[in-house]
Design a protein around this motif. Structure first.
Motif, short mmCIF file in Angstrom:
data_model
loop_
_atom_site.label_atom_id
_atom_site.label_comp_id
_atom_site.label_asym_id
_atom_site.label_seq_id
_atom_site.Cartn_x
_atom_site.Cartn_y
_atom_site.Cartn_z
N UNK A 41 -3.99 -5.77 8.34
CA UNK A 41 -4.67 -4.62 7.95
C UNK A 41 -6.08 -4.64 7.71
N UNK A 42 -6.23 -5.62 6.82
CA UNK A 42 -7.77 -6.29 6.30
C UNK A 42 -8.60 -6.57 7.48
N UNK A 43 -8.08 -7.52 8.60
CA UNK A 43 -8.65 -7.66 9.52
C UNK A 43 -8.91 -6.78 10.37
N UNK A 44 -8.11 -5.88 10.82
CA UNK A 44 -8.54 -4.52 11.52
C UNK A 44 -9.53 -3.79 10.89
N UNK A 45 -9.48 -3.52 9.67
CA UNK A 45 -10.63 -2.64 9.13
C UNK A 45 -11.93 -3.53 9.27
N UNK A 46 -11.90 -5.01 9.08
CA UNK A 46 -13.25 -5.71 9.27
C UNK A 46 -13.73 -5.64 10.68
N UNK A 47 -12.70 -5.78 11.64
CA UNK A 47 -12.99 -5.72 13.14
C UNK A 47 -13.66 -4.45 13.42
N UNK A 48 -13.09 -3.20 13.08
CA UNK A 48 -13.37 -2.08 13.65
C UNK A 48 -14.59 -1.38 12.66
N UNK A 49 -14.89 -1.86 11.56
CA UNK A 49 -15.63 -1.39 10.67
C UNK A 49 -15.23 0.10 10.16
N UNK A 50 -14.00 0.44 10.30
CA UNK A 50 -13.53 1.67 9.99
C UNK A 50 -12.12 1.60 9.10
N UNK A 51 -11.80 2.42 8.40
CA UNK A 51 -10.53 2.49 7.77
C UNK A 51 -9.37 2.40 8.67
N UNK A 52 -8.17 2.05 8.50
CA UNK A 52 -7.05 2.28 9.34
C UNK A 52 -6.67 3.80 9.69
N UNK A 85 4.08 0.89 14.29
CA UNK A 85 3.37 2.12 15.00
C UNK A 85 1.92 2.34 14.71
N UNK A 86 1.35 1.70 13.51
CA UNK A 86 0.07 1.66 13.21
C UNK A 86 -0.74 0.36 13.75
N UNK A 87 -0.40 -0.67 12.95
CA UNK A 87 -0.88 -2.14 12.91
C UNK A 87 -0.94 -2.60 14.04
N UNK A 88 0.48 -2.78 14.88
CA UNK A 88 0.84 -3.48 15.86
C UNK A 88 -0.20 -2.87 16.96
N UNK A 89 0.11 -1.39 17.40
CA UNK A 89 -0.74 -0.88 18.22
C UNK A 89 -2.09 -0.87 18.08
N UNK A 90 -2.82 -0.81 17.05
CA UNK A 90 -4.20 -1.03 16.91
C UNK A 90 -4.67 -2.40 17.29
N UNK A 91 -3.98 -3.35 16.71
CA UNK A 91 -4.24 -4.77 17.00
C UNK A 91 -4.05 -4.97 18.68
N UNK A 92 -3.23 -4.53 19.26
CA UNK A 92 -3.11 -4.86 20.69
C UNK A 92 -4.16 -4.01 21.42
N UNK A 93 -4.65 -2.80 21.02
CA UNK A 93 -5.63 -2.00 21.21
C UNK A 93 -6.89 -2.74 21.25
N UNK A 94 -7.25 -3.46 20.20
CA UNK A 94 -8.48 -4.23 20.04
C UNK A 94 -8.33 -5.41 20.85
N UNK A 95 -7.35 -6.04 21.14
CA UNK A 95 -7.03 -7.02 22.12
C UNK A 95 -7.57 -6.55 23.49
#
Length: 374
Positions: free
Chosen positions: A169-180, A71-81
């Motif tokens: 989760x760590x990759x997403x925070x690095x990619x966005x520069x924001x917390x999850x 609900x969070x990590x997968x959807x955020x990853x797909x949104x960044x893709x």
């Protein structure tokens, strides 16, 4: 049909309480997605089993545990893709901030999502660490996960892995520069009006609701208290209550609504600027012939699925260790959500394993025209 499914929902939820599966349960069924949705919901029990809890309502918050992954990590990853900031074929060496062992540099993003990266499923690192939550503990835990040797050749099979999603989760925070929590609100819940129904509870912030309004989880021997309003997963707790594998809390309305929206995206009925339907369909398709996993979501295992025996093979879903789950049937346009606190007061209670498939079979039998009773 609505009255019938409501009756079945309440009956099977009361059965779960009577059998000692949990002290709190909220369940919902949706047909047709958000726009044509017919809903049935039930919320009963108490947030604690010791007499000090409140009655469960549809606004009760549950620790969603591993539902955080899809609900969070997968959807955020797909949104960044979808934004072009990540690619499924990206290697960990390209997207991970910091040094990596040689064997992990070539791991693909899709393999982490698919639980086929070779990462070990789990290791109780918390037992070797100080009981403190925050950035220092987070850095120490990440170091242990990074240094953990691979358990099998990447891409050869799927083994469900908390460790892979901690790295994601760590990759997403690095990619966005924001917390999850910030990214999740900006890209997902804020767009859907669900910011009060799905969120993280960082341990360094005050609770947005009274503690008694949140379903309690374990009387945790490691932390020495009954957990209520703080994440159950020890590793997510060490990371401040926010992680790629666990930490999300939600209401029945929140989980049901987000799953309806995911179904609508899957069917092409709604749009998101960074989540095109073709990408969603790719994500919700099995990747390996010898495994049931899609990208961060599971599909039914024939004869042994928590979804019971009546969800079709193309369905997707996920479980949470605390006793939560959802399943989405794209053929019948059905979403079924089950939220419980089965680890309260102790995780040794495994009655949920037999209860889940019975619950789903009764619901699906009712929807197909059966009586819904065993």
């Amino acid at each position: 049909m609505k009255n019938q499914i409501n009756t079945v929902l309440e009956a099977v939820c009361r059965q779960g309480l009577a059998e000692g599966v949990c002290s709190a349960v909220a369940a919902g069924v949706s047909i047709g997605g958000q726009r044509g949705s017919a809903r049935a919901r039930c919320a009963i029990g108490h947030t604690r089993s010791d007499g000090s809890g409140q009655a469960v309502t549809e606004e009760t918050l549950f620790d969603l545990a591993s539902l955080t992954k899809p609900l969070c990590t997968v959807l955020l990853t797909l949104a960044l893709i979808g934004q072009g900031r990540l690619r499924l074929e990206d290697t960990l060496a390209r997207v991970f901030p910091g040094p990596l062992p040689a064997e992990k540099k070539s791991l693909r993003l899709w393999q982490l999502l698919n639980h086929s990266s070779g990462m070990l499923p789990y290791r109780p690192y918390f037992r070797e660490m100080e009981r403190e939550s925050g950035q220092r503990s987070k850095a120490q835990l990440l170091e242990r996960v990074i240094d953990e040797p691979l358990a099998y050749p990447p891409g050869s099979e799927s083994r469900y892995s908390d460790l892979g999603f901690i790295l994601l989760g760590h990759v997403l925070e690095h990619c966005t520069g924001q917390s999850l929590p910030v990214s999740f609100r900006a890209l997902i819940t804020g767009r859907l009006g669900l910011t009060r129904d799905l969120f993280f509870l960082p341990l360094d912030q005050s609770l947005p609701v009274e503690r008694q309004c949140i379903a309690a989880t374990e009387d945790c021997p490691w932390r020495g208290r009954v957990l209520q309003g703080e994440v159950h997963d020890e590793h997510a707790w060490l990371m401040g209550g926010v992680a790629g594998h666990a930490g999300l809390f939600g209401t029945l309305h929140g989980v049901l609504s987000l799953c309806e929206w995911l179904l609508d995206l899957w069917q092409g009925r709604v749009e998101h600027p960074h989540l095109p339907t073709p990408l969603i369909r790719t994500a919700l398709t099995r990747r390996l012939a010898n495994a049931t996993w899609a990208l961060g979501l599971d599909t039914p295992t024939v004869g042994a699925s928590s979804s019971g025996s009546l969800f079709p093979a193309r369905s997707v879903g996920h479980l949470g260790f605390t006793g939560t789950s959802f399943w989405i049937d794209p053929e019948g346009q059905v979403v079924v959500v089950l939220l419980t606190n089965r680890v309260h007061p102790g995780r040794e209670n495994m009655r949920i394993r037999s209860f889940r498939p019975q619950f789903h079979d009764r619901v699906m039998r009712c929807l197909s025209g059966g009586v819904g009773e065993d």
